[in-house]
Write a protein that holds these residues in place. Structure first.
Motif, mmCIF file in Angstrom:
data_model
loop_
_atom_site.group_PDB
_atom_site.id
_atom_site.type_symbol
_atom_site.label_atom_id
_atom_site.label_comp_id
_atom_site.label_asym_id
_atom_site.label_seq_id
_atom_site.Cartn_x
_atom_site.Cartn_y
_atom_site.Cartn_z
ATOM 1 N N ASN A 1 0.835 -1.205 0.000
ATOM 2 C CA ASN A 1 0.000 0.000 0.000
ATOM 3 C C ASN A 1 0.871 1.256 0.000
ATOM 4 O OD1 ASN A 1 -1.421 2.212 1.883
ATOM 5 N ND2 ASN A 1 -3.000 1.069 0.771
ATOM 6 N N TYR A 2 0.533 2.217 -0.866
ATOM 7 C CA TYR A 2 1.363 3.415 -0.992
ATOM 8 C C TYR A 2 1.434 4.196 0.322
ATOM 9 C CZ TYR A 2 2.828 8.143 -1.849
ATOM 10 O OH TYR A 2 3.482 9.350 -1.740
ATOM 11 N N ASP A 3 0.306 4.369 0.987
ATOM 12 C CA ASP A 3 0.300 5.154 2.227
ATOM 13 C C ASP A 3 1.250 4.551 3.260
ATOM 14 O OD1 ASP A 3 -1.525 6.948 1.177
ATOM 15 O OD2 ASP A 3 -3.265 5.914 2.023
ATOM 16 N N GLU A 4 1.279 3.232 3.302
ATOM 17 C CA GLU A 4 2.186 2.540 4.216
ATOM 18 C C GLU A 4 3.640 2.799 3.826
ATOM 19 O OE1 GLU A 4 1.380 -1.495 6.363
ATOM 20 O OE2 GLU A 4 2.048 -1.916 4.317
ATOM 21 N N GLY B 1 -3.042 2.238 -6.211
ATOM 22 C CA GLY B 1 -2.615 2.679 -4.889
ATOM 23 C C GLY B 1 -1.514 1.844 -4.280
ATOM 24 N N GLN B 2 -0.845 1.033 -5.114
ATOM 25 C CA GLN B 2 0.236 0.172 -4.647
ATOM 26 C C GLN B 2 1.577 0.644 -5.213
ATOM 27 O OE1 GLN B 2 -0.425 -3.174 -2.847
ATOM 28 N NE2 GLN B 2 -2.142 -1.844 -2.349
#
Length: 222
Positions: free
Chosen positions: A164-167, A204-205
């Motif tokens: 996950n991008y946010d992670e 989003g990855q």
């Protein structure tokens, strides 16, 4: 004579062997061979305690060719085991994390060093601890993030290892801050690039093939 009656055992016929025992021993043996624990007794205790509690046991996915001198060292395989055990926990009690750490065969000294480096106290954020552990065995920051993706990804072996991008953004920023040699403006350049192209394309990855691509700004320097 009833072989299952309580009391002194005089003959082998009195010994009751649970029907599931052979399979339990078989799975335990296979797990021990794959994991190659430095301390078999400690590992075995953690293994059966986990099974008894319906938790993930400290078993490596595959055999790692680690020399005897490196038995207590941090390795990718050990970090993968820890992540399987702790993935659902945002934070882990320091003493509990140490028990997990020792159960997979890592020595206490690097554990203490990682806590100090991250400024962690009683409640340890698992994934921040993990990215620091990755950096402790990787040659540089980019390879630490690559290793992190290989551990965190839910994709199968041989895949792009996306997470996950946010992670990724959170953990890359944290690692750059701890490193102290990476300008935040450089971090922003990397993140802006990722958000503008690969992240939208891959739902989003983000993975190593994206942030190590020649078109991506350097993760560490301008």
């Amino acid at each position: 004579m009833d072989p299952y009656a309580e009391g002194p055992i005089y003959t082998s016929e009195q010994i009751k062997v649970p029907p599931e025992l052979p399979q339990v021993i078989k799975e335990y043996t296979k797990a021990a061979i794959r994991s190659q624990p430095a301390d078999l007794i400690q590992w075995s205790s953690a293994y059966f305690t986990a099974l008894n509690s319906s938790k993930v046991p400290p078993v490596k996915e595959r055999f790692e060719d680690v020399s005897q001198a490196e038995d207590s060292a941090v390795t990718k395989g050990k970090l993968q085991v820890l992540n399987k055990q702790l993935l659902e926990q945002e934070t882990v009690d320091r003493s509990d994390l140490l028990q997990y750490w020792k159960a997979v065969g890592c020595s206490e000294d690097p554990f203490v060093d990682l806590l100090s480096l991250g400024g962690f106290e009683d409640q340890v954020p698992w994934k921040k601890f993990l990215v620091l552990a990755c950096s402790s065995i990787a040659p540089d920051l980019p390879n630490a993030l690559k290793l992190l993706c290989e551990i965190l990804t839910t994709e199968p072996d041989g895949s792009a290892c996306r997470i996950n991008y946010d992670e990724f953004e959170s953990l890359y920023t944290f690692l750059a801050e701890v490193d102290g040699n990476v300008e935040m403006s450089q971090v922003k350049s990397v993140l802006d690039y990722l958000k503008s192209d690969p992240v939208p394309r891959f739902g989003g990855q983000v993975g190593p093939g994206d942030f190590l691509h020649q078109n991506c700004p350097s993760l560490t320097s301008s």
